[in-house]
Enzyme design. Structure first.
Site, PDB file in Angstrom:
ATOM      1  N   SER A 135      -0.385  22.071  25.958  1.00 11.36           N
ATOM      2  CA  SER A 135      -0.542  23.131  24.955  1.00 11.36           C
ATOM      3  C   SER A 135      -0.964  24.389  25.699  1.00 11.36           C
ATOM      4  O   SER A 135      -1.478  24.299  26.826  1.00 11.36           O
ATOM      5  CB  SER A 135      -1.637  22.744  23.951  1.00 11.36           C
ATOM      6  OG  SER A 135      -2.017  23.840  23.145  1.00 11.36           O
ATOM      7  N   TYR A 148      -9.588  18.618  21.776  1.00  9.46           N
ATOM      8  CA  TYR A 148      -8.200  19.013  22.019  1.00  9.46           C
ATOM      9  C   TYR A 148      -8.104  19.790  23.324  1.00  9.46           C
ATOM     10  O   TYR A 148      -7.272  19.490  24.194  1.00  9.46           O
ATOM     11  CB  TYR A 148      -7.701  19.854  20.853  1.00  9.46           C
ATOM     12  CG  TYR A 148      -6.224  20.192  20.905  1.00  9.46           C
ATOM     13  CD1 TYR A 148      -5.273  19.248  20.539  1.00  9.46           C
ATOM     14  CD2 TYR A 148      -5.789  21.452  21.313  1.00  9.46           C
ATOM     15  CE1 TYR A 148      -3.921  19.552  20.573  1.00  9.46           C
ATOM     16  CE2 TYR A 148      -4.447  21.770  21.351  1.00  9.46           C
ATOM     17  CZ  TYR A 148      -3.509  20.816  20.984  1.00  9.46           C
ATOM     18  OH  TYR A 148      -2.168  21.122  21.034  1.00  9.46           O
ATOM     19  N   LYS A 152      -6.150  18.456  26.643  1.00 11.00           N
ATOM     20  CA  LYS A 152      -4.963  19.187  27.075  1.00 11.00           C
ATOM     21  C   LYS A 152      -5.149  19.743  28.487  1.00 11.00           C
ATOM     22  O   LYS A 152      -4.189  19.810  29.262  1.00 11.00           O
ATOM     23  CB  LYS A 152      -4.621  20.293  26.077  1.00 11.00           C
ATOM     24  CG  LYS A 152      -4.159  19.763  24.718  1.00 11.00           C
ATOM     25  CD  LYS A 152      -2.974  18.807  24.850  1.00 11.00           C
ATOM     26  CE  LYS A 152      -2.463  18.343  23.506  1.00 11.00           C
ATOM     27  NZ  LYS A 152      -1.275  17.447  23.613  1.00 11.00           N
TER      28      LYS A 152
END
Length: 262
Positions: A135, A148, A152
């Site tokens: 991401s 997250y 990532k």
């Protein structure tokens, strides 16, 4: 014939990749833990799709996915390790199980895909490519979604390490790091805790206003795969100039600012 295996294929980016790959004449093996949604995507694609319910956090399930893909088609050319989850809230208040789920899906899920497929890809000794989904949040950490961001960032590091290892072996397997910006994937569908409600509303509104659909996003990804690109940034505007500013801040030893992942 080109065969693409895609995890997280029941919706969002994964479903878009599956439909676009099929449009380009590929056979697609779709994997997701949501069997009903997965079968719906497969039915929409037709005979080119083969759906295999798979929990990527389970190595045995990933091994079974690989076995079924090779049994059905005799080869795998593209492996999209795409499944992902997100949790919001203050890092110290997000429940331990949410942190563990983020690591299990976003990092161990990719590792399990590599464990199941890389030995088979090496044994085949033919060109193939592995595409791991990170991401822009793997380069721009965000408050209120630390699991997250952390996973990532780990995906970025894991993917570069993988690329180096395969180069050392002289393998014919290429590697790509996919870093989406805003894509309408449903990743924010889970209700947020109270302290993250405003952030959650802002992010979902941003996705609705500026996010691509999975079907709009997928052609950009597959074009980059066909060009053999390692860094796949289909929405560079989501990364720059913030990424350059962040790097300069690190060089100048400036305290972190609040860069929000997209």
């Amino acid at each position: 014939m080109t065969v693409a295996v895609i995890t997280g294929a029941a919706g969002g980016i994964g479903a878009g990749l599956a439909r676009e790959a099929a449009r380009r004449g590929m056979q697609v093996v779709l994997a997701d833990r949501d069997e009903a949604a997965l079968q719906e995507v497969a039915r929409g694609i037709g005979n080119a799709a083969y759906a295999v319910q798979t929990d990527v956090t389970d190595l045995a399930a990933c091994e079974a996915l690989a076995e079924k893909a090779y049994k059905a088609h005799g080869q795998v050319d593209l492996l999209f390790n795409n499944a992902g989850v997100l949790a919001t809230g203050n890092s110290w208040e997000i429940p331990a199980e949410k942190w563990q789920q983020a690591w299990a899906v976003n990092v161990e899920g990719i590792l399990n895909g590599l464990r199941a497929f890389v030995p088979r890809l090496l044994a085949a000794d033919r060109p193939a490519r592995i595409i791991n989904t990170a991401s822009v949040g793997g380069f721009l950490p965000s408050p209120l979604m630390a699991p997250y961001s952390a996973t990532k960032f780990a995906t970025v590091a894991l993917t570069e390490s993988l690329a180096g290892e395969l180069q050392i072996l002289g393998s014919k397997i290429g590697v790509s790091l996919l870093a989406p910006g805003p894509v309408k994937s449903g990743i924010f569908r889970e209700a947020p805790p109270e302290q993250a409600e405003g952030f959650h509303t802002t992010m979902t509104s941003m996705l609705e206003q500026h996010g691509m659909t999975g079907d709009e996003f997928a052609p950009l990804v597959l074009d980059a795969v066909e060009r053999g690109e390692y860094w796949i940034f289909p929405q560079p505007e989501a990364l720059e100039p913030t990424f350059s500013n962040r790097n300069q801040a690190i060089v100048e030893r400036k305290a972190p600012q609040f860069f929000t992942a997209e």
